[in-house]
Design a protein around this motif. Structure first.
Motif, PDB file in Angstrom:
ATOM      1  N   HIS A  57       8.587 -12.207  -8.908  1.00 41.80           N
ATOM      2  CA  HIS A  57       8.200 -13.526  -8.391  1.00 41.80           C
ATOM      3  C   HIS A  57       7.398 -14.332  -9.417  1.00 41.80           C
ATOM      4  N   ALA A  58       7.187 -13.745 -10.590  1.00 37.80           N
ATOM      5  CA  ALA A  58       6.263 -14.363 -11.549  1.00 37.80           C
ATOM      6  C   ALA A  58       6.803 -15.674 -12.112  1.00 37.80           C
ATOM      7  N   GLY A  59       8.001 -15.648 -12.673  1.00 35.25           N
ATOM      8  CA  GLY A  59       8.601 -16.856 -13.204  1.00 35.25           C
ATOM      9  C   GLY A  59       7.982 -17.313 -14.521  1.00 35.25           C
ATOM     10  N   TRP A  60       8.410 -18.496 -14.954  1.00 33.96           N
ATOM     11  CA  TRP A  60       7.964 -19.027 -16.246  1.00 33.96           C
ATOM     12  C   TRP A  60       6.482 -19.353 -16.266  1.00 33.96           C
ATOM     13  N   GLN A  61       5.919 -19.648 -15.107  1.00 38.64           N
ATOM     14  CA  GLN A  61       4.505 -20.028 -15.070  1.00 38.64           C
ATOM     15  C   GLN A  61       3.603 -18.878 -15.519  1.00 38.64           C
ATOM     16  N   PHE A  92      -7.552 -22.830 -23.452  1.00 36.60           N
ATOM     17  CA  PHE A  92      -8.413 -22.531 -22.313  1.00 36.60           C
ATOM     18  C   PHE A  92      -8.184 -23.528 -21.176  1.00 36.60           C
ATOM     19  N   ALA A  93      -8.019 -24.793 -21.520  1.00 32.36           N
ATOM     20  CA  ALA A  93      -7.748 -25.814 -20.501  1.00 32.36           C
ATOM     21  C   ALA A  93      -6.427 -25.528 -19.793  1.00 32.36           C
ATOM     22  N   LEU A  94      -5.413 -25.143 -20.564  1.00 25.91           N
ATOM     23  CA  LEU A  94      -4.117 -24.829 -19.968  1.00 25.91           C
ATOM     24  C   LEU A  94      -4.222 -23.602 -19.067  1.00 25.91           C
ATOM     25  N   MET A  95      -4.937 -22.578 -19.512  1.00 25.49           N
ATOM     26  CA  MET A  95      -5.129 -21.382 -18.691  1.00 25.49           C
ATOM     27  C   MET A  95      -5.849 -21.727 -17.397  1.00 25.49           C
ATOM     28  N   ASN A  96      -6.880 -22.545 -17.489  1.00 22.81           N
ATOM     29  CA  ASN A  96      -7.655 -22.984 -16.333  1.00 22.81           C
ATOM     30  C   ASN A  96      -6.739 -23.612 -15.283  1.00 22.81           C
ATOM     31  N   VAL A  97      -5.885 -24.507 -15.721  1.00 18.70           N
ATOM     32  CA  VAL A  97      -4.997 -25.218 -14.806  1.00 18.70           C
ATOM     33  C   VAL A  97      -3.912 -24.288 -14.253  1.00 18.70           C
ATOM     34  N   MET A  98      -3.376 -23.412 -15.090  1.00 19.66           N
ATOM     35  CA  MET A  98      -2.302 -22.522 -14.638  1.00 19.66           C
ATOM     36  C   MET A  98      -2.801 -21.536 -13.582  1.00 19.66           C
ATOM     37  N   VAL A  99      -4.012 -21.026 -13.738  1.00 24.52           N
ATOM     38  CA  VAL A  99      -4.570 -20.120 -12.731  1.00 24.52           C
ATOM     39  C   VAL A  99      -4.664 -20.829 -11.389  1.00 24.52           C
ATOM     40  N   ARG A 100      -5.029 -22.098 -11.430  1.00 28.08           N
ATOM     41  CA  ARG A 100      -5.126 -22.887 -10.199  1.00 28.08           C
ATOM     42  C   ARG A 100      -3.748 -23.155  -9.603  1.00 28.08           C
ATOM     43  N   ARG A 101      -2.758 -23.378 -10.460  1.00 26.09           N
ATOM     44  CA  ARG A 101      -1.415 -23.731  -9.997  1.00 26.09           C
ATOM     45  C   ARG A 101      -0.679 -22.538  -9.379  1.00 26.09           C
ATOM     46  N   ILE A 102      -0.812 -21.373  -9.995  1.00 29.21           N
ATOM     47  CA  ILE A 102      -0.014 -20.220  -9.572  1.00 29.21           C
ATOM     48  C   ILE A 102      -0.665 -19.565  -8.357  1.00 29.21           C
ATOM     49  N   GLN A 103      -0.504 -20.150  -7.216  1.00 34.83           N
ATOM     50  CA  GLN A 103      -1.120 -19.643  -5.995  1.00 34.83           C
ATOM     51  C   GLN A 103      -0.290 -18.556  -5.318  1.00 34.83           C
ATOM     52  N   HIS A 104       0.968 -18.411  -5.709  1.00 30.51           N
ATOM     53  CA  HIS A 104       1.816 -17.425  -5.059  1.00 30.51           C
ATOM     54  C   HIS A 104       1.657 -16.026  -5.640  1.00 30.51           C
ATOM     55  N   LEU A 105       0.883 -15.896  -6.726  1.00 33.33           N
ATOM     56  CA  LEU A 105       0.631 -14.592  -7.325  1.00 33.33           C
ATOM     57  C   LEU A 105      -0.807 -14.171  -7.041  1.00 33.33           C
ATOM     58  N   SER A 106      -1.019 -12.868  -6.959  1.00 32.60           N
ATOM     59  CA  SER A 106      -2.338 -12.350  -6.589  1.00 32.60           C
ATOM     60  C   SER A 106      -3.348 -12.536  -7.712  1.00 32.60           C
TER      61      SER A 106
END
Length: 304
Positions: A65-69, A163-177
């Motif tokens: 379920h991970a995907g490109w994100q 770091f900014a990109l990581m910050n945003v991606m962690v927020r975006r990827i809500q379907h992963l634990s």
């Protein structure tokens, strides 16, 4: 979000700021013992990953379920962490950290692109303040253009973008634990570093010649990374990207104090003025989310 989650999120991010504000010091100690930045980063993040996997269970079930994100998260976390180590080993701590903390500027663009957080008057003020702060810090009459003056500063700047990109991606990827996100940060750093280590002819020799006392530091740093990464990722998962970066600002205070006490570095007037502008930009970044919420402006992701 419950009040308990908010308290834990804030505590996690502040503890992360404290640890990363002083983490440069053990890496410099290891460098002095003959363990270079790439090698020490690889070992400490492998230690963190192995310790974490022992407690986190079968997270690999989420891979389908991970995907490109998740790949973007892995890559951004890898360069953020390795770039931090390499930049603070060779550069002036505060200059490197201030360039790293232009992250609110990059967070603004990534949030618009990936989270659909709309730019408003606060956003334009952040752009102006961040660029002004960078200009003040980097301006040098001898070199003309206000650009980073050495490789360490360029690395610090690029690590802040990551770091900014990581910050945003962690927020975006809500379907992963949360566990999956944490391990992605460790694995991404270890993988990124291992690739670079493969191009070093002296890597195996350096690995074989690590002093006994250095192993104690490597294990201790790996354990600290294991604990603090989980705390930080928890905070990033439950707080808006532009609020999280504000809490991370305390890292500048911890870094300034530790650089003065442990490395004898003093902050000049340009750094103080530039820091004030960058800090102001970061503080304003927290207003973006508040302002948009007040006016019922929601991102497409938040409406899901």
């Amino acid at each position: 979000m419950s009040s308990k989650q908010k308290i834990l999120s804030v505590a996690g991010l502040l503890s992360g700021a404290l640890v990363w504000g002083v983490m440069w010091y053990p890496y410099r100690l290891l460098h002095g013992m003959g363990v270079g930045g790439i090698l020490s980063t690889l070992i400490t993040y492998c230690v963190a990953m192995l310790l974490g996997l022992f407690f986190m269970g079968p997270i690999w079930r989420e891979l389908r379920h991970a995907g490109w994100q998740s790949i973007v998260l892995l890559a951004s976390a890898g360069w953020t962490n390795l770039g931090y180590v390499l930049a603070t080993l060779e550069g002036e701590i505060m200059r490197v950290m201030l360039l790293f903390y232009l992250a609110p500027l990059w967070t603004l663009f990534f949030s618009y692109w990936l989270l659909r957080e709309k730019l408003n008057s606060f956003g334009y003020a952040i752009i102006l303040l961040s660029l002004s702060g960078a200009f003040v810090i980097l301006w040098d009459a001898r070199h003309g253009l206000p650009l980073p003056q050495n490789l360490a500063e360029w690395i610090g700047l690029s690590a802040g973008m990551s770091f900014a990109l990581m910050n945003v991606m962690v927020r975006r990827i809500q379907h992963l634990s949360l566990n999956f996100k944490v391990v992605s940060a460790w694995f991404g750093t270890a993988l990124f570093t291992a690739v670079l280590a493969g191009y070093q002819d002296s890597f195996m020799t350096g690995l074989q010649n690590i002093p006994t006392d250095a192993w104690g530091w490597l294990l201790a740093v790996g354990l600290a990374i294991c604990v603090i990464t989980y705390s930080v990722q928890y905070g990033l998962t439950h707080l808006p990207a532009n609020q999280a970066i504000v809490l991370f600002l305390s890292e500048l205070v911890f870094a300034a104090v530790s650089a003065y006490l442990l490395a004898g570095e003093e902050i000049g007037s340009r750094e103080i003025i530039g820091a004030g502008l960058i800090v102001s930009a970061s503080l304003l970044s927290g207003k973006i989310h508040h302002h948009s919420s007040t006016n019922k402006i929601k991102s497409a992701w938040e409406n899901k």
